[in-house]
Design an enzyme around this catalytic site. Structure first.
Site, PDB file in Angstrom:
ATOM      1  N   TYR A  25       8.713  10.522  -6.388  1.00 54.70           N
ATOM      2  CA  TYR A  25       7.631  10.078  -5.522  1.00 54.70           C
ATOM      3  C   TYR A  25       8.131  10.006  -4.076  1.00 54.70           C
ATOM      4  CZ  TYR A  25       3.118   8.648  -4.335  1.00 54.70           C
ATOM      5  OH  TYR A  25       1.893   8.649  -3.736  1.00 54.70           O
ATOM      6  N   ARG A  38      -5.035  14.618   3.215  1.00 49.70           N
ATOM      7  CA  ARG A  38      -4.153  13.716   3.969  1.00 49.70           C
ATOM      8  C   ARG A  38      -2.992  13.304   3.065  1.00 49.70           C
ATOM      9  NH1 ARG A  38      -3.670   7.842   3.996  1.00 49.70           N
ATOM     10  NH2 ARG A  38      -2.366   8.775   2.447  1.00 49.70           N
ATOM     11  N   LYS A  80       2.287  10.583  -9.068  1.00 55.12           N
ATOM     12  CA  LYS A  80       1.686   9.262  -9.333  1.00 55.12           C
ATOM     13  C   LYS A  80       1.570   9.022 -10.831  1.00 55.12           C
ATOM     14  CE  LYS A  80       0.518   7.310  -5.407  1.00 55.12           C
ATOM     15  NZ  LYS A  80       0.200   6.057  -4.833  1.00 55.12           N
ATOM     16  N   GLU A 105      -6.612   9.692  -4.457  1.00 52.01           N
ATOM     17  CA  GLU A 105      -5.306   9.672  -3.804  1.00 52.01           C
ATOM     18  C   GLU A 105      -5.281  10.646  -2.630  1.00 52.01           C
ATOM     19  OE1 GLU A 105      -2.143   7.745  -3.473  1.00 52.01           O
ATOM     20  OE2 GLU A 105      -3.007   7.439  -5.445  1.00 52.01           O
ATOM     21  N   ASP A 106      -4.894  10.158  -1.469  1.00 50.69           N
ATOM     22  CA  ASP A 106      -4.646  11.006  -0.301  1.00 50.69           C
ATOM     23  C   ASP A 106      -5.835  11.872   0.135  1.00 50.69           C
ATOM     24  OD1 ASP A 106      -2.268   9.770  -0.169  1.00 50.69           O
ATOM     25  OD2 ASP A 106      -1.016  11.508  -0.558  1.00 50.69           O
ATOM     26  N   ASP A 162      -6.263   4.303  -4.261  1.00 55.19           N
ATOM     27  CA  ASP A 162      -4.963   3.627  -4.158  1.00 55.19           C
ATOM     28  C   ASP A 162      -4.541   3.408  -2.705  1.00 55.19           C
ATOM     29  OD1 ASP A 162      -2.611   2.518  -5.421  1.00 55.19           O
ATOM     30  OD2 ASP A 162      -1.549   4.215  -4.538  1.00 55.19           O
ATOM     31  N   ASP A 163      -4.885   4.343  -1.824  1.00 56.75           N
ATOM     32  CA  ASP A 163      -4.468   4.200  -0.421  1.00 56.75           C
ATOM     33  C   ASP A 163      -5.125   2.990   0.225  1.00 56.75           C
ATOM     34  OD1 ASP A 163      -3.052   6.752  -0.458  1.00 56.75           O
ATOM     35  OD2 ASP A 163      -5.057   7.586  -0.675  1.00 56.75           O
ATOM     36  N   ASN A 189       4.983   4.601   6.730  1.00 54.69           N
ATOM     37  CA  ASN A 189       5.906   5.527   6.076  1.00 54.69           C
ATOM     38  C   ASN A 189       5.889   6.862   6.805  1.00 54.69           C
ATOM     39  OD1 ASN A 189       6.549   3.844   3.838  1.00 54.69           O
ATOM     40  ND2 ASN A 189       4.536   4.274   2.999  1.00 54.69           N
TER      41      ASN A 189
END
Ligand code: NAD
Length: 557
Positions: A88, A141, A159, A231-232, A254-255, A394
């Site tokens: 990850y 993204r 994930k 996700e993303d 999740d973000d 991050n």
């Protein structure tokens, strides 16, 4: 694949016994020695140590996942802390950027914008019928790396590997999905190795129709309690789709929500140090995107739970975006930002905002490296006995400040958490601090396990607050004394199981669970669902396999 049945879930290489080799008709196809999983683990680790860099390590581990899934998870579980940054973040980001180059074998389901009208039949092609968790991206993204189109598939794959490694969910019940609608990344469009659709992103009605059809098709095939994790996705779609689907399907982002839970867990642990309540705090966010909005929403819920009125909660939260402080009447305010816009003169610089508002906590989620300047950290230390400073952006290079800067400039009084890991810090007086890492992996595997274990059909915001409270509760006094706001990553499997039990308890109390009858021993129920890395036995007469199973079929051949 060394497996005679050509099935990726069952091979065990040289660990096949003589009896199995004879019965399966593979005697002679393997070297004569019998090697158990412990020795296989040793061999993998020795090979792993010989790899040159993290990308090589990633490719090696993915190859193992294809060849011998049980051994792959045994390796991950042997040292989760060591392998998580490879499968990850941060390595998975590098892997996504190079996905065309390192591509060996497809993993996950690829659905494109051109599949509209027949997504159900594409799902039929997936060999597993009992899917409990889907992780989906459109690749727009990817982490902080932007639009990687179809190369973003590495994210759902990674994930879901953590769902199994950290949460114990069987891998065959997990489905990674890439919704390929094209990419606006010109470099990828020209890359001969690119594996996705070679056109610009399709947006608007066609995009929405694809998403609608996908959500319906997944729920029709796998049930209304099949969890769909987003996700993303880019900011604008992430909020929109969450609002659209959250009360219709079993879904979460999740973000936004996973990040919120892990950050709020860190704050709740911090409150044990400051001996205060959430509503005693004034919090300034640097950044007002998916992460900031999710965290702010959950903080207000935590404050409301303490008895503060909603309006009062909102007043305690301030946000700074790329245009400066978010205030009433300012330009460029989205619907989400409006909620946190207060009556106040506009201010441009974060330093000035901090001086003016004198917050008790600052949270960095704008991916602006070094945004928490020396001045800001010193100011925070002058206003507060124990300033809360979370540098969550991050990767490490984007962090608002380092752990060392925080502890040094606050003389060890700062309560620090980061998005990416930082090494322990020793101050000149000899005190040592272990910075907490607010890794989403503390949350989503346990939440996913809890939701699927009792067949919840709608994922409420309270579930994330429950997870945050449970996670904060698992932090020991010793952890806090050492500066840790989270339990050690090495205990993540245990953490996930405990979170899942709490979520089940919450779900039955609030009528969210549809599994009946309610398991009296929830921990035992969850344990019974968990994946084991022990090899299955393939001896046919000790009968375990249904008549039409691939093993039995292959034995008949
Ligand atoms: P996003 O794109 O949704 O939001 C970014 C926000 O930063 C936007 O509101 C933007 O206006 C703001 N911004 C940009 N430049 C700015 C500037 N100069 N000053 C102030 N604000 C500025 O992204 P996101 O999903 O919210 O993620 C943001 C960061 O948080 C990323 O670095 C991500 O890696 C990190 N993150 C960490 C965790 C974690 O630690 N567990 C989880 C999720 C996201």
């Amino acid at each position: 694949c060394s497996c005679p049945c050509k099935c990726t879930h069952w091979p065990k290489g040289m660990a096949f016994s003589l009896e199995e080799r004879l019965q399966l008709g593979i005697h002679g196809l393997l070297p004569p020695c019998f090697i158990n999983q412990d020795v296989q683990l040793l061999r993998v680790l020795k090979n792993y140590d010989m790899k040159r860099d993290d990308l090589d390590r990633y490719v090696f581990l993915m190859g193992l996942q294809d060849r011998n899934e049980k051994l792959f998870y045994r390796v991950l579980l042997s040292d989760v802390e060591r392998f998580m940054p490879i499968i990850y973040t941060p390595t998975v980001g590098l892997a996504c950027q190079q996905y065309g180059l390192i591509f060996r074998k497809p993993r996950g389901l690829f659905i494109t914008i051109h599949d509209r009208g027949h997504i159900a039949s594409v799902l039929q092609n997936w060999p597993e019928k009992d899917i409990r968790a889907v992780c989906v991206t459109d690749g727009e993204r990817i982490l902080g790396l932007g639009d990687l189109g179809c190369y973003g598939m590495g994210i759902p794959v990674g994930k879901l590997a953590l769902y199994t490694a950290c949460g114990g969910m069987p891998p065959q019940q997990c489905l990674p999905v890439m919704l390929d609608v094209g990419t606006d990344n010109e470099t990828l469009l020209k890359d001969p190795l690119y594996i996705g659709l070679r056109h610009k992103r399709v947006r608007g009605q066609a995009y929405d129709d694809l998403l609608d059809e996908f959500m319906k098709a997944v729920s029709d095939r796998y049930g209304m309690d099949c969890l769909i994790q987003f996700e993303d996705f880019a900011n604008v779609n992430a909020f929109r789709l969450l609002t659209k689907y959250r009360n219709q399907y079993c879904t979460f982002n999740d973000d936004i929500q996973g990040t919120a839970a892990v950050a709020v867990a860190g704050l709740l642990a911090a409150l044990r140090i400051t001996k205060s309540k959430m509503c005693d705090h004034t919090i300034v966010f640097q950044g007002a995107g998916e992460a900031a909005m999710g965290i702010a929403e959950l903080i207000t819920m935590a404050m409301e739970k303490e008895g503060l009125a909603k309006d009062e909660c909102l007043k305690k939260i301030w946000m700074v975006d790329s245009k400066g402080l978010i205030v009433k009447g300012r330009d460029h305010l989205t619907h989400e930002k409006e909620r946190f816009a207060h009556d106040h003169p506009h201010m441009k610089k974060l330093e000035d905002v901090i001086q003016e508002l004198k917050p008790t906590a600052i949270i960095g989620v704008a991916a602006v490296a070094g945004a928490f300047s020396e001045q800001i950290i010193r100011d925070m230390a002058s206003f507060n006995e124990r300033p809360i400073i979370f540098a969550l952006s991050n990767p490490t290079s984007k962090a608002e400040c380092t752990a060392e800067q925080c502890y040094t400039l606050t003389e060890g009084r700062g309560i620090f958490a980061s998005g990416s890991p930082f090494d322990p810090v020793t101050l000149p007086d000899g005190r040592m601090f272990y910075p907490g890492q607010g890794n989403n992996a503390y949350i989503f595997p346990g939440v996913g396990l809890g939701i699927t274990a009792c067949a919840i059909q709608h994922v409420t915001e309270e579930i994330f607050l429950t997870a945050a409270e449970a996670l904060a509760h698992l932090v020991t006094e010793k952890d806090l004394a050492e500066g840790r706001l989270y339990p050690p990553l090495s205990s993540i499997r245990d953490v996930s199981l405990k979170l899942a039990v709490k979520i089940m308890e919450y779900a039955y109390e609030h009528n969210l669970a549809t599994l009946r009858p309610e398991p009296s021993d929830k921990q035992a129920h969850i344990h019974s669902l968990c994946y084991s890395t022990d090899y299955d036995e393939f001896v046919v007469d000790s009968y375990r396999w249904p008549e039409d199973s691939m093993v039995v079929q292959s034995c008949k051949l």
